[in-house]
Design an enzyme around this catalytic site. Structure first.
Site, PDB file in Angstrom:
ATOM      1  N   THR A  41       0.818  -1.223   0.000  1.00  0.00           N
ATOM      2  CA  THR A  41       0.000   0.000   0.000  1.00  0.00           C
ATOM      3  C   THR A  41       0.850   1.271   0.000  1.00  0.00           C
ATOM      4  O   THR A  41       0.320   2.364  -0.115  1.00  0.00           O
ATOM      5  CB  THR A  41      -0.926   0.010   1.229  1.00  0.00           C
ATOM      6  N   HIS A  46       7.443   0.140   6.953  1.00  0.00           N
ATOM      7  CA  HIS A  46       7.734   0.963   8.121  1.00  0.00           C
ATOM      8  C   HIS A  46       8.184   0.074   9.274  1.00  0.00           C
ATOM      9  O   HIS A  46       8.281  -1.153   9.116  1.00  0.00           O
ATOM     10  CB  HIS A  46       6.537   1.835   8.511  1.00  0.00           C
ATOM     11  N   HIS A  49       6.413  -3.208  10.119  1.00  0.00           N
ATOM     12  CA  HIS A  49       6.714  -4.362   9.274  1.00  0.00           C
ATOM     13  C   HIS A  49       8.027  -5.026   9.681  1.00  0.00           C
ATOM     14  O   HIS A  49       8.229  -6.222   9.447  1.00  0.00           O
ATOM     15  CB  HIS A  49       6.841  -3.939   7.807  1.00  0.00           C
ATOM     16  N   LYS A  83      -8.435  -1.164  10.762  1.00  0.00           N
ATOM     17  CA  LYS A  83      -8.760   0.120  10.144  1.00  0.00           C
ATOM     18  C   LYS A  83     -10.195   0.516  10.473  1.00  0.00           C
ATOM     19  O   LYS A  83     -11.095  -0.325  10.521  1.00  0.00           O
ATOM     20  CB  LYS A  83      -8.607   0.040   8.617  1.00  0.00           C
ATOM     21  N   ARG A  87      -9.524   1.721   2.976  1.00  0.00           N
ATOM     22  CA  ARG A  87      -8.223   2.135   2.472  1.00  0.00           C
ATOM     23  C   ARG A  87      -8.346   2.829   1.120  1.00  0.00           C
ATOM     24  O   ARG A  87      -9.291   2.588   0.364  1.00  0.00           O
ATOM     25  CB  ARG A  87      -7.303   0.910   2.305  1.00  0.00           C
ATOM     26  N   GLN A 172      -7.505 -13.817   1.297  1.00  0.00           N
ATOM     27  CA  GLN A 172      -6.320 -14.183   2.059  1.00  0.00           C
ATOM     28  C   GLN A 172      -6.339 -15.667   2.400  1.00  0.00           C
ATOM     29  O   GLN A 172      -5.298 -16.323   2.376  1.00  0.00           O
ATOM     30  CB  GLN A 172      -6.210 -13.349   3.345  1.00  0.00           C
ATOM     31  N   ASP A 193      -3.040  -8.651  14.355  1.00  0.00           N
ATOM     32  CA  ASP A 193      -4.315  -8.216  13.769  1.00  0.00           C
ATOM     33  C   ASP A 193      -4.746  -9.118  12.617  1.00  0.00           C
ATOM     34  O   ASP A 193      -5.850  -8.965  12.083  1.00  0.00           O
ATOM     35  CB  ASP A 193      -4.223  -6.759  13.302  1.00  0.00           C
ATOM     36  N   LYS A 228       1.233   2.003  19.805  1.00  0.00           N
ATOM     37  CA  LYS A 228       2.116   1.580  18.720  1.00  0.00           C
ATOM     38  C   LYS A 228       3.326   2.495  18.628  1.00  0.00           C
ATOM     39  O   LYS A 228       3.202   3.725  18.671  1.00  0.00           O
ATOM     40  CB  LYS A 228       1.372   1.589  17.380  1.00  0.00           C
ATOM     41  N   LYS A 231       5.836   6.325  15.506  1.00  0.00           N
ATOM     42  CA  LYS A 231       5.299   7.616  15.084  1.00  0.00           C
ATOM     43  C   LYS A 231       6.299   8.724  15.412  1.00  0.00           C
ATOM     44  O   LYS A 231       6.819   8.783  16.520  1.00  0.00           O
ATOM     45  CB  LYS A 231       3.959   7.906  15.775  1.00  0.00           C
ATOM     46  N   THR A 232       6.563   9.574  14.446  1.00  0.00           N
ATOM     47  CA  THR A 232       7.469  10.699  14.644  1.00  0.00           C
ATOM     48  C   THR A 232       6.739  11.985  14.305  1.00  0.00           C
ATOM     49  O   THR A 232       5.578  11.956  13.867  1.00  0.00           O
ATOM     50  CB  THR A 232       8.704  10.578  13.736  1.00  0.00           C
TER      51      THR A 232
END
Length: 406
Positions: A41, A46, A49, A83, A87, A172, A193, A228, A231-232
């Site tokens: 996606t 990131h 992963h 989510k 998406r 899936q 998840d 989580k 995050k920045t």
């Protein structure tokens, strides 16, 4: 052979699994073909992963064969798991570009040579399916009532779940079946998840092939507060150096909470557990030694040893009072912006998102130019501010930038 199950448990990877005793026995005696799915996606993975990449790497290092399944087909629908909104739809061209980028990043940890690992794309079988045949052959084995109890669907029902996304679990599950038939894949791994989707695939293999299959989920990367990580100020912590520089990547882990050091070292590095336990037991200022090891090792795995050394040297030079800025993230302005307002320059270079944020930063004493605190909101960056053609900008306590003229 070494039983990777013991390693995965000791380092804290495993969150849920389907057949504990059987999985432990199989992983200790057989070479298992397993897969992890990644939907392309974005054109970079990131840090979230990265945990599953390490999961795969530990498995491969003990003789098991990974299949990295990129979802060129499922990405055209979108996984509703985790989510609250649907998406964004991607074009086939965007998906193909993202896949090529992701393979390069996976290759940092996974050896794809000589059949040691397989890169597959579910577009190879999903895009050519006849829908009526698929629903007759595969859909008949899925209970709608059971699907609606899955967490990935329950949280979406309140806001609305499209029929498009409702098909995701079938696809899936079908992926697992195809990989089982094509490669003898008997195990699916994924983030926690993905539990419902993994179970769906196992059930499909049991019904269609009368074979046993297995599933494991890994711990999500969260901090000591359960939120989580990754995050920045600029968004996600990306593995692509163009999205998150090696220096910013290094600094993120150099500055993690003391309480998160052991978890990050265990999940994101190959540092032996005896050393990890020693490092994480350090107290006070001594814990910074552990954070330096963490930052260096994670940066080395993602960006290579050379970039890790550069990031380490830059951090040491800055925080040690040195002047070597060769590895600090560079930002640039055109010649025409010399002698411009600092607030305009900060916005242009995206150090801040707006002029009002720039003014607040100055008012709060959070902006330093060449070690001099800026107090005037109308300050101008002048020619004599440039030292060897660059200016050192410090935002807050820990963010440094090397400003140069294009």
């Amino acid at each position: 052979m070494e039983n990777v199950y013991d390693t995965l448990c000791e380092r804290g990877y495993i969150k849920q699994l389907t057949h504990e005793d059987e999985i432990k026995k199989i992983l200790g005696k057989e070479k298992v073909t397993f897969y992890i799915g990644i939907d392309p996606t974005a054109d970079s993975l990131h840090i979230g992963h990265f945990v599953t990449m390490m999961f795969m790497a530990h498995m491969q290092r003990t003789g098991h064969r990974p299949i990295a399944l990129v979802g060129g087909g499922t990405a055209m629908i979108g996984d509703p798991s985790g989510k609250t909104d649907m998406r964004k739809m991607l074009s086939k061209e965007e998906i193909d570009h993202n896949i090529s980028c992701i393979k390069k990043q996976l290759s940092r940890l996974i050896d794809f040579s000589e059949g040691k690992a397989i890169l597959e794309n579910n577009a190879n079988w999903l895009l050519n399916l006849n829908y009526v045949d698929f629903i007759r052959d595969i859909g008949a084995h899925f209970s709608v009532n059971k699907m609606l109890t899955a967490e990935c669907f329950k949280q979406r029902l309140e806001k609305g779940l499209s029929f498009l996304e409702f098909n995701y679990m079938l696809m899936q599950g079908y992926d697992f079946l195809v990989l089982n038939q094509k490669y003898g894949c008997t195990m699916e791994l994924g983030g926690d998840d993905q539990w419902s989707n993994i179970i769906a695939g196992m059930e499909l293999i049991r019904k269609k092939e009368s074979k046993a299959s297995y599933g494991m989920t890994c711990t999500l990367l969260t901090n000591s507060d359960g939120k989580k990580m990754g995050k920045t100020e600029k968004g996600a912590l990306w593995l692509d150096p163009d999205k998150t520089s090696p220096y910013d990547f290094y600094q993120y882990f150099r500055n993690v909470s003391d309480l998160d050091v052991e978890k990050c070292l265990s999940l994101l590095t190959f540092v032996p557990m005896d050393e990890i336990r020693h490092l994480s037991s350090l107290k006070g200022q001594e814990i910074n030694k552990a954070k330096k090891v963490l930052a260096f090792e994670v940066t080395k795995l993602i960006h290579g040893e050379e970039e890790a050394i550069k990031a380490q040297n830059a951090a040491e030079a800055l925080f040690g009072g040195g002047t070597n800025m060769s590895s600090v993230p560079s930002i640039s302005i055109p010649e025409s912006m010399k002698n411009a307002l600092l607030t305009d320059i900060l916005v242009h270079t995206k150090v801040v998102s707006s002029k009002s944020e720039a003014r607040r930063l100055i008012e709060q004493g959070g902006l330093t130019i060449n070690d001099k605190k800026i107090e005037d909101k109308n300050a101008i960056l002048e020619d004599n501010d440039f030292n060897d053609s660059c200016v050192l900008i410090k935002k807050g306590k820990k963010k440094y930038y090397s400003l140069i003229i294009e």
